[in-house]
Scaffold this active site. Structure first.
Site, PDB file in Angstrom:
ATOM      1  N   GLN A   1       8.635   0.282   0.588  1.00 36.28           N
ATOM      2  CA  GLN A   1       7.212  -0.017   0.736  1.00 36.28           C
ATOM      3  C   GLN A   1       6.425   1.294   0.805  1.00 36.28           C
ATOM      4  O   GLN A   1       6.782   2.200   1.551  1.00 36.28           O
ATOM      5  CB  GLN A   1       6.974  -0.828   2.002  1.00 36.28           C
ATOM      6  CG  GLN A   1       5.522  -1.312   2.146  1.00 36.28           C
ATOM      7  CD  GLN A   1       5.300  -2.023   3.470  1.00 36.28           C
ATOM      8  OE1 GLN A   1       5.173  -1.377   4.500  1.00 36.28           O
ATOM      9  NE2 GLN A   1       5.253  -3.346   3.441  1.00 36.28           N
TER      10      GLN A   1
ATOM     11  N   GLY B   1      12.288 -10.437  10.945  1.00 36.85           N
ATOM     12  CA  GLY B   1      12.063  -9.081  11.394  1.00 36.85           C
ATOM     13  C   GLY B   1      12.455  -8.816  12.827  1.00 36.85           C
ATOM     14  O   GLY B   1      13.496  -8.214  13.110  1.00 36.85           O
ATOM     15  N   ARG B   2      11.618  -9.274  13.764  1.00 36.30           N
ATOM     16  CA  ARG B   2      11.819  -8.885  15.161  1.00 36.30           C
ATOM     17  C   ARG B   2      13.159  -9.340  15.739  1.00 36.30           C
ATOM     18  O   ARG B   2      13.760  -8.647  16.553  1.00 36.30           O
ATOM     19  CB  ARG B   2      10.646  -9.395  16.011  1.00 36.30           C
ATOM     20  CG  ARG B   2       9.429  -8.482  15.919  1.00 36.30           C
ATOM     21  CD  ARG B   2       8.189  -9.096  16.512  1.00 36.30           C
ATOM     22  NE  ARG B   2       7.644 -10.147  15.650  1.00 36.30           N
ATOM     23  CZ  ARG B   2       6.576 -10.861  15.945  1.00 36.30           C
ATOM     24  NH1 ARG B   2       5.947 -10.645  17.081  1.00 36.30           N
ATOM     25  NH2 ARG B   2       6.121 -11.784  15.118  1.00 36.30           N
TER      26      ARG B   2
ATOM     27  N   ARG C   1       2.726  -6.507  -0.829  1.00 38.46           N
ATOM     28  CA  ARG C   1       2.555  -7.193   0.459  1.00 38.46           C
ATOM     29  C   ARG C   1       1.067  -7.401   0.684  1.00 38.46           C
ATOM     30  O   ARG C   1       0.302  -6.441   0.777  1.00 38.46           O
ATOM     31  CB  ARG C   1       3.162  -6.405   1.618  1.00 38.46           C
ATOM     32  CG  ARG C   1       3.147  -7.248   2.907  1.00 38.46           C
ATOM     33  CD  ARG C   1       4.019  -6.701   4.002  1.00 38.46           C
ATOM     34  NE  ARG C   1       4.750  -7.792   4.651  1.00 38.46           N
ATOM     35  CZ  ARG C   1       5.377  -7.688   5.810  1.00 38.46           C
ATOM     36  NH1 ARG C   1       5.406  -6.534   6.458  1.00 38.46           N
ATOM     37  NH2 ARG C   1       6.020  -8.719   6.334  1.00 38.46           N
TER      38      ARG C   1
ATOM     39  N   TYR D   1      -4.357  -1.859   6.760  1.00 30.53           N
ATOM     40  CA  TYR D   1      -4.257  -0.539   6.150  1.00 30.53           C
ATOM     41  C   TYR D   1      -5.193  -0.443   4.940  1.00 30.53           C
ATOM     42  O   TYR D   1      -5.925  -1.381   4.639  1.00 30.53           O
ATOM     43  CB  TYR D   1      -2.801  -0.252   5.786  1.00 30.53           C
ATOM     44  CG  TYR D   1      -1.905  -0.054   6.989  1.00 30.53           C
ATOM     45  CD1 TYR D   1      -2.156   0.967   7.902  1.00 30.53           C
ATOM     46  CD2 TYR D   1      -0.809  -0.886   7.220  1.00 30.53           C
ATOM     47  CE1 TYR D   1      -1.347   1.152   9.016  1.00 30.53           C
ATOM     48  CE2 TYR D   1       0.010  -0.703   8.331  1.00 30.53           C
ATOM     49  CZ  TYR D   1      -0.267   0.310   9.224  1.00 30.53           C
ATOM     50  OH  TYR D   1       0.532   0.494  10.333  1.00 30.53           O
TER      51      TYR D   1
END
Length: 334
Positions: free
Chosen positions: A100, A316-317, A223, A174
């Site tokens: 990424q 993910g987490r 993404r 972002y």
């Protein structure tokens, strides 16, 4: 056969199942250079090759876009050597890997970059990823052109390092997400915040520039922080229309998450809490869609796939906390 265990092809590359480890920042570099600590992390997470795909943490495309002091760099030709080591570790363990690439924009702190932050407009960043109180400078056309080139050069380095693809980051508040969100983009030029076309113009230009560098037979993913879930922000319908355009412009894989609200959805913690958005997108595009968020059990991942909420599932987490998560969960379903 459970859907989670079925293969899927993305631009000629076969993924052996539908499980993805999404990008998660670790801050384990020194001046952007890959360290042994970072390699050990990816070795531990990819051990056994249970993930069909690992998307490595966001790498900055230029110094002004650096989000964190320990962030990985893809901004220099000298970075290729370290990036290649990440690829080698993950490939050795049997997973595909995509890098990424990102520019933090207004979320790039002066304390990290030593430079003024820039954005689509001179509007303070909003949402959960606000990193500083500075009002960013509105980008000039010259700065926009430079960042388009920087993304393309970073993608070239990623391919040279041996990654199976590259993911353009436009989520979680972002820079590219700042152009996409009407909460932040107040421009009146060709990148205007008043139309979806204007908000996506820089994305189109970056996709074209990246594709020119990597060729047609390389995976280009994106993404998208598709919905801000805030009044006046981007909507699920925006995410659908944007996704249709991304497919038209040559994106091979869509990785869907939140926008200015970040990677969580306040008030929701159910498995696949972004699934309303991914389901709507999946109905309108033919390229694969990744759903991540709140998924901690492989049975839930399989159910979301069975119900056509997405084509691939990111966990993910749960994996960040337990590197054996995938091994244990695959053992449960046999």
């Amino acid at each position: 056969m459970r859907t989670i265990t079925k293969t899927i092809e993305v631009n000629g590359v076969e993924f052996k199942n539908r499980l993805v480890m999404p990008p998660m920042a670790t801050s384990k570099t020194v001046d952007g250079v890959v360290t042994q600590e970072l390699l050990d992390y990816y070795d531990e997470k990819s051990k056994g090759g249970y993930f069909a795909l690992i998307i490595s943490e966001h790498s900055y495309v230029n110094h002004q876009g650096k989000a964190d002091a320990g962030q990985v760099s893809a901004s220099r030709d000298s970075d290729v050597e370290g990036l290649r080591k990440i690829v080698d570790v993950i490939h050795k363990n049997g997973s595909k890997v995509i890098a990424q690439i990102n520019h933090a924009g207004a979320a790039a702190p002066y304390s990290v970059t030593g430079m003024p932050c820039i954005s689509a407009s001179a509007v303070s960043n909003v949402g959960l990823l606000k990193r500083n109180d500075a009002v960013p400078e509105e980008m000039t056309q010259e700065q926009i052109d430079q960042i388009i080139s920087d993304f393309a050069m970073a993608a070239r380095r990623v391919k040279e390092a041996g990654f199976d693809g590259v993911e353009i980051h436009s989520a979680h508040g972002y820079l590219l997400n700042q152009f996409y969100s009407p909460l932040v983009n107040k421009r009146n030029d060709a990148y205007t915040g008043s139309t979806l076309e204007g908000r996506l113009r820089i994305h189109h230009e970056i996709i074209d520039a990246v594709r020119k560098e990597v060729g047609e037979d390389y995976i280009v993913a994106l993404r998208l922080g598709g919905c801000d879930y805030m009044e006046g922000g981007s909507t699920i319908q925006d995410s659908v229309e944007a996704s249709k355009l991304f497919e038209e412009w040559g994106v091979n894989l869509l990785d869907i998450s939140g926008g200015m609200g970040g990677f969580i959805l306040p008030g929701h913690n159910e498995p696949g809490y972004f699934s309303e958005m991914t389901e709507a997108i999946k109905k309108q595009v033919s390229i694969p869609v990744i759903l991540t968020g709140g998924i901690t059990d492989i049975k839930d991942a399989d159910r979301l796939l069975e119900n056509n909420k997405a084509d691939l599932i990111g966990v993910g987490r749960a994996v960040f906390k337990d590197s054996k998560w995938a091994e244990k969960n695959f053992a449960e379903i046999g």
